[in-house]
Each structure stands twice: as structure tokens, then as C-alpha cells.
Motif scaffolding. Structure first.
Motif, mmCIF file in Angstrom:
data_model
loop_
_atom_site.group_PDB
_atom_site.id
_atom_site.type_symbol
_atom_site.label_atom_id
_atom_site.label_comp_id
_atom_site.label_asym_id
_atom_site.label_seq_id
_atom_site.Cartn_x
_atom_site.Cartn_y
_atom_site.Cartn_z
ATOM 1 N N GLY B 122 -6.746 -4.352 -4.662
ATOM 2 C CA GLY B 122 -6.297 -5.623 -4.125
ATOM 3 C C GLY B 122 -5.165 -6.254 -4.900
ATOM 4 O O GLY B 122 -4.111 -5.649 -5.094
ATOM 5 N N HIS B 123 -5.384 -7.468 -5.344
ATOM 6 C CA HIS B 123 -4.330 -8.199 -6.042
ATOM 7 C C HIS B 123 -4.670 -8.378 -7.515
ATOM 8 O O HIS B 123 -4.358 -9.402 -8.112
ATOM 9 C CB HIS B 123 -4.121 -9.553 -5.367
ATOM 10 C CG HIS B 123 -3.566 -9.434 -3.979
ATOM 11 N ND1 HIS B 123 -2.245 -9.616 -3.678
ATOM 12 C CD2 HIS B 123 -4.155 -9.092 -2.814
ATOM 13 C CE1 HIS B 123 -2.047 -9.431 -2.393
ATOM 14 N NE2 HIS B 123 -3.204 -9.113 -1.845
ATOM 15 N N THR B 124 -5.320 -7.382 -8.093
ATOM 16 C CA THR B 124 -5.729 -7.511 -9.488
ATOM 17 C C THR B 124 -4.564 -7.424 -10.466
ATOM 18 O O THR B 124 -4.693 -7.831 -11.611
ATOM 19 C CB THR B 124 -6.776 -6.446 -9.866
ATOM 20 O OG1 THR B 124 -6.344 -5.186 -9.366
ATOM 21 C CG2 THR B 124 -8.117 -6.783 -9.272
ATOM 22 N N ASP B 127 1.972 -9.753 -9.126
ATOM 23 C CA ASP B 127 3.017 -9.263 -8.239
ATOM 24 C C ASP B 127 4.252 -8.749 -8.965
ATOM 25 O O ASP B 127 4.817 -7.723 -8.590
ATOM 26 C CB ASP B 127 3.432 -10.375 -7.264
ATOM 27 C CG ASP B 127 2.382 -10.564 -6.177
ATOM 28 O OD1 ASP B 127 1.499 -9.701 -6.059
ATOM 29 O OD2 ASP B 127 2.450 -11.581 -5.460
ATOM 30 N N PHE B 142 -2.727 1.493 -3.671
ATOM 31 C CA PHE B 142 -3.469 0.235 -3.594
ATOM 32 C C PHE B 142 -4.674 0.412 -2.699
ATOM 33 O O PHE B 142 -4.579 0.988 -1.623
ATOM 34 C CB PHE B 142 -2.581 -0.883 -3.046
ATOM 35 C CG PHE B 142 -1.580 -1.357 -4.047
ATOM 36 C CD1 PHE B 142 -1.906 -2.347 -4.952
ATOM 37 C CD2 PHE B 142 -0.320 -0.781 -4.115
ATOM 38 C CE1 PHE B 142 -0.996 -2.762 -5.902
ATOM 39 C CE2 PHE B 142 0.603 -1.196 -5.070
ATOM 40 C CZ PHE B 142 0.261 -2.191 -5.956
ATOM 41 N N ARG B 145 -6.038 -3.708 0.096
ATOM 42 C CA ARG B 145 -5.067 -4.786 0.277
ATOM 43 C C ARG B 145 -4.055 -4.377 1.335
ATOM 44 O O ARG B 145 -3.982 -3.219 1.730
ATOM 45 C CB ARG B 145 -4.377 -5.153 -1.031
ATOM 46 C CG ARG B 145 -3.196 -4.288 -1.380
ATOM 47 C CD ARG B 145 -2.354 -4.956 -2.471
ATOM 48 N NE ARG B 145 -1.093 -5.416 -1.950
ATOM 49 C CZ ARG B 145 -0.202 -6.102 -2.672
ATOM 50 N NH1 ARG B 145 -0.476 -6.408 -3.919
ATOM 51 N NH2 ARG B 145 0.934 -6.479 -2.161
ATOM 52 N N THR B 153 -1.131 2.834 0.441
ATOM 53 C CA THR B 153 -2.218 1.896 0.679
ATOM 54 C C THR B 153 -3.386 2.673 1.249
ATOM 55 O O THR B 153 -3.203 3.550 2.087
ATOM 56 C CB THR B 153 -1.823 0.820 1.706
ATOM 57 O OG1 THR B 153 -0.534 0.332 1.403
ATOM 58 C CG2 THR B 153 -2.829 -0.307 1.686
ATOM 59 N N VAL B 185 -8.222 -14.318 -0.480
ATOM 60 C CA VAL B 185 -6.857 -14.012 -0.880
ATOM 61 C C VAL B 185 -6.176 -13.382 0.315
ATOM 62 O O VAL B 185 -6.611 -12.340 0.800
ATOM 63 C CB VAL B 185 -6.829 -13.030 -2.065
ATOM 64 C CG1 VAL B 185 -5.400 -12.665 -2.393
ATOM 65 C CG2 VAL B 185 -7.542 -13.622 -3.262
ATOM 66 N N ASP B 188 -6.089 -9.504 1.514
ATOM 67 C CA ASP B 188 -7.179 -8.696 0.985
ATOM 68 C C ASP B 188 -8.101 -8.248 2.105
ATOM 69 O O ASP B 188 -8.146 -8.846 3.173
ATOM 70 C CB ASP B 188 -7.993 -9.530 -0.009
ATOM 71 C CG ASP B 188 -7.583 -9.226 -1.427
ATOM 72 O OD1 ASP B 188 -6.484 -8.663 -1.612
ATOM 73 O OD2 ASP B 188 -8.357 -9.544 -2.345
#
Lengths: 331, 331
Positions: B122-124, B127, B142, B145, B153, B185, B188
Motif C-alpha cells: 500500500g502506502h507504507t 511518495d 506494490f 494499492r 501492481t 487511505v 488502498d
DNA sequence: TTGTAAGCGTTATCAA
DNA sequence: TTGATAACGCTTACAA
């Protein structure tokens, strides 16, 4: 990452030695020079190659960990404690799972070649590799196994707690017991629990092996056991197995703790939420990992050179699954 | 590990080039020579330094993985699938847990400097680091996400499954719903679930945020929610939260599914064993990890150079927690 | 205060 | 079939 220290040096009009000194803060650098270097570093977005640094420094700045698997909270919690402290100390963590794996020997040796120190659970690494590693002086911490010459040992107390637990069950008035746990590897934590319980209960308890330390296996084993015989209390090697036993009891229409008492070990989160809540022995899982990381650091940096053998204390957590307690609070 | 290729060469009476060739099987070596070399290797117990090899080869033979934490089976399962395949492909795995961690930027960059490719949940990862990594061409996969240019992805299907689940709940005749999940988020996996459910249920559902995806937080949030209002069905972001909701319902004396329907997501092992068994969406967690490792391998070896965006299919698993089903079997 | 150069332990090119 | 030797990217005496 592609740009090297040479390009930075060239751009800043200095030697690579100066760049290195500037970045590491080792040795003197004129502030004028420092600025030039930092500017070049910034512009080129330079990051020193980890490989180059490690080769020159003669260390990996990384730790390894060897575990059977990650099913269930125990290994996971220890791992998290380990990784957290390792990161704090500037070390990366490499993992190796051995369950169902072939050529474990080679995998462990390979891992050892990538790190400065290793945390090894119980007997997950073959004895001969362990011996080899000890001989070459690789810093090693063993968790959940009996002490070994030349390496640290870190464990939670087992025998006395097991006795305490057994004693508590006797107070409940039970006379027939069964022990449910994974195959007993002599010297492992779980073996000590069994020995401790047996030393109190003697012939009144019989051991039954599950496959792994999982809810599934605990369920299956408990089902088989309970169809064959009806002990009054079931001492399980760990909470996962105990959780499985709870399910099996429900399936068979046995009320816990009235028809059957059940106890676990570890005090994982689910133990508190189980119905009935699980009586268990709490061991500080995160702390085991955290301490292992620190112990390894001492060994690696040379702050300590003689092996340490530490046993952390545990706590008997009495909940509803082991029997009725007068002073019991509502759920 | 202390003995170098030079000592082996000397002992065997050959050059280091010959030792290297012998060991790697690259280039011709007279069988007489080979024997001498292997003998020396054996006697000295030589293992090539990983650092030397990596520096010369220009690769780490290692993969990284970045996750928030390891609480609960989801990340753990993906990790196990990842590590297994990575090991199969001759790569070690370095882990990085970001939850509650400061300086994540630096940690991720450091990790990136130690591996050939990275799996990021995800967004761990911040950016800007991600952007940087994409720019320098670091192979990236990824999981969980929305697609991102320049990286693979890998995800499980969410929206359609969420709709399916919502539709099933409507068939049960429910009219008032609530959604319980961690902070959303945008982009996500979990956000997509929420969007999917809402697209079917519209104004009949309201979202309530838990802290983390844990049983504890699910329990707390559900307790608060249910004290305030009484939806007929509670859609949870994942099984852990749903398990917590089950506990909260019990605590409040609400029968599931009669008084309250509850659904989860993931189909972790505990979902099947929960009472009542949890209706959920099964996603192939291990496979996500395994595929990520293979995808990374393709990217690293150059077998593939354009990003892939793959969505694995999920399955609605209807059990007891969402309502009474006529054809239901005994537990 | 700075630069030169010798490691660190391999792989792989190019001659021989 | 083998051996020198130049990378690989850095750190760190030792000199200047």
C-alpha cells in the motif's frame, strides 16, 4: 543508485577521501570544502553503495533470524521486537523460514554469510551448521532452547511455571490430565513445559502429540484425544493448540471448564478473547526479540565476548478456562 | 568466514581465476586442476564472501519487503509466500516494518540500497521515496494499492466483491448498515472495498473508523458504534476487525446473526473457527506474496521490462455470521 | 587540511 | 587450459 564517490569527488573538485571524510564525519574537513562536497552530493543525489561500505568496513550492518514459520503470533511477535531494536541500532534484518524447506543447511549458511549475527529459534538450524558457526565465531543468540557453549541463550522460564500451572490445576481438584503439544524436541522450551507439568502430575498425565503449533492441529489432535478418553484437564503446549482444543470441546458438546479444563501458554492476544478466556502462562515475546537484538549487538561490537544465558520470568494468568474461581469477575 | 579465494588458490597451486572458474563452472578447467582446487576448498572450508561476489556481480541476490506491521495473518501470509519463492529463486529477504517508526524515508532508502527489488504494501513508503526509486529504475512491486506508473501492481479484486457482498446482505433483507474499518487511505485496497459496498448500499451505510486492522481496535470501535446505534449489518474492512466486532456484540448481548449480521474480509484461518463462523471474502494471500517474488525476479533479471498490473480474483465465502441461510449445514 | 594509495573479496576480460 | 589484472565502490592509514 548509480553515482559513485568518484563522480562526487570530481564534481566537488576534491579527492574521494575527502568526500568520505565529509560524509562520515571522520577526520577534519575545512568548512569551505565541506560545503562544496555536500553540494555535489546533493546535486548528484549520491548515496554510498552499501556493498562498498560493507566490504571496506568488514561488516554487514545486518542481522539474520531463523524461524520455522510465521504461523501464529509467537514467532511474529519475537520477530517484531527483534526488527525494531535492530533498526534502532542501524541494522537490517534478513529472515529465513525453514518449515517444509529442503536444504536448510545451505540456506542457513548462505544467510550467515550475509549478516553479522544470527537469532536462531530452538532447533531450526541443523546441529552441524550451528557448530560450524560457533567455531568461526559468528555471534549467535538462541531463543527457546537449552544453553549451548559458545552462544547466547535467551528464553522464558518454563519448568517452574509449568509446575505452578500444574499445581493450580490440582487445586481445582482434577485427577486425570492430558498434555497436548507438538512433538517434543528434547531441550526445547516446550519440552521443558512438559517435563515441569509431569514432575508435578506424575502418572496422572499423558502426552499426545499434535503436528504443529497451530489452531488447526490442536483442534484435530484434541478431537482425536477426546473421542478416546475424557481427561478432566487438558494442558496444551501453547495458546494456539489450546484454542484448537476449545473448538474441539465445543464440537463434542463439552463445556469448558465444567466438563473439561483447558490451559495454554504464551498469552497471545486471542487468549484473552477466547470463550472461555484462556488460562495461560504469559511470556514476554516482544522482549525476547528486543533483547536478542541487543545481545547480538554487544557480541558484534565486541562490547561483550563471553556468552550470556538469560531466562526471562513468566506469569501465570488465570482466566476462566481452567475451572471456576470464587472471586471471578464477570467477563 | 575468514578464508579468502587467495588462500585457496595458493594451497591448490593455481590462480584465483582458476578457483573462481572451478567453483562457478564458468570457463574450462582441467579435471586434474579441478580436483586440486576442490580439495583445497574442502580442506579450508572455503565459502566465497557474499560481499565480494555481490560487488563483482553488481547484484545483491536479495529482495526487500516493506509492511506496516505483522499483526494479524494478512501481512504474515503474504510475507511467507514471498520468502518462499524468493528462497526458491536464490534470493534472501530483508524486512522493514514501518508502523510507529520515525524516519521511514531513510529506512526505506537504506533498505533499497541492500536489495535488487522491493515489495511495498500500500502506502507504507513515502511518495517521494517511491518516486525516487522508480526514477533510478529499482524493480518495485506494490501490493494492495492502486496502479502506479513505472512499477508493478499486484492486488486482489475488491470493488466487484464488495458489491457482491453488499448484494448478498440486501438479499437477507437488511436495510440499515454500518461499515467498520481502519482510516481510509484513498487508493488502498480497503478504500475500494468501502467504495464498492457504498455503491450498492448508498445512503443506507455509514463508515466508522477503527485505529488499526486488529481485533482489539475492531472490538473497541464496534463497542462504541453499537452503543450509539443499531445497524442490522456490520460490514468490516477485514476479518480481524470483524472478529473484534463479534466480541463486542457478545459483550452487548447481541446475537449474531439474529440481532446483528457481521462480515469480514480476507478469510484468515480464524474466520472459519469464529462463532458464528465469519462470512467473508477470500483473497489468496500467499499467492500475492509468491507472485510478487516472481514478478520481481522477472524485472530484476530483465526477462520483462514493462510494468504489469495484475488483479487476482477473490471469492465470497458465505458462512453463518451474515444471516440465516435455508440450506445451511450443521456447524 | 587534503590527497595518494592500499586494502576489502570477488568476477571476468584478455593474453599467453 | 591457465594466469595477470582490471574492475566493483568504498574506508582509512600514511604522506604531504
Amino acid at each position: 543508485m548509480d553515482v559513485t564517490i568518484y563522480e562526487v569527488a570530481q564534481r566537488a573538485g576534491v579527492s574521494i577521501a575527502t568526500v568520505s571524510r565529509t560524509l562520515r564525519g571522520t577526520g577534519p574537513v575545512a568548512s569551505k570544502t565541506r560545503e562544496k562536497v555536500l553540494k555535489a552530493v546533493e546535486e548528484l543525489n549520491f548515496t554510498p553503495s552499501r556493498l562498498g561500505v560493507s566490504l571496506a568496513e568488514g561488516r554487514h550492518a545486518a542481522n539474520g533470524i531463523v524461524f520455522p514459520s510465521l504461523s501464529g503470533p509467537y514467532y511474529t511477535e519475537v520477530l517484531l521486537g527483534y526488527e525494531e531494536v535492530a533498526a534502532e541500532l542501524g541494522r537490517s534484518v534478513l529472515i529465513l523460514s525453514t518449515a517444509g524447506r529442503t536444504r536448510v543447511r545451505d540456506l542457513v549458511k548462505d544467510l550467515a554469510g550475509r549478516v553479522d549475527g544470527l537469532l536462531i529459534f530452538g532447533h531450526t538450524a541443523p546441529d552441524d551448521v550451528v557448530t560450524e558457526l560457533v567455531q568461526v565465531g559468528m555471534p549467535l543468540v538462541f531463543v527457546s532452547r537449552e544453553p549451548l557453549a559458545g552462544a547466547d541463550t535467551l528464553r522464558s522460564e518454563n519448568t517452574a511455571s509449568a509446575r505452578l500451572l500444574a499445581g493450580h490445576l490440582l487445586e481445582h481438584g482434577y485427577e486425570h490430565f492430558a498434555y497436548l503439544g507438538a512433538p517434543l524436541v528434547s531441550g526445547d522450551d516446550v519440552d521443558e513445559r512438559w517435563q515441569g507439568v509431569r514432575s508435578v502430575l506424575g502418572g496422572a498425565i499423558e502426552a499426545v502429540a499434535t503436528g504443529q503449533y497451530t489452531v488447526e492441529d490442536g483442534y484435530d489432535a484434541a478431537l482425536r484425544l477426546l473421542r478416546r478418553q475424557r481427561p478432566q484437564a487438558l494442558v496444551c503446549s501453547d495458546d494456539e493448540v489450546a484454542l484448537g482444543a476449545l473448538l474441539a470441546a465445543e464440537e463434542l458438546g463439552l463445556a469448558v471448564p465444567d466438563d473439561l479444563a483447558v490451559t495454554g501458554w504464551d498469552d497471545i492476544m486471542a487468549a484473552r478473547h477466547a470463550r472461555p478466556a484462556l488460562t495461560t502462562i504469559r511470556q514476554p515475546m516482544r522482549e525476547l526479540g528486543a533483547r536478542a537484538a541487543r545481545a547480538l549487538d554487544e557480541l558484534i561490537t565486541g562490547a561483550r565476548s563471553t556468552p550470556n544465558h538469560l531466562t526471562l520470568t513468566t506469569e501465570l494468568v488465570i482466566r476462566a478456562s481452567c475451572g471456576i474461581h470464587p472471586q471471578e469477575e464477570p467477563p
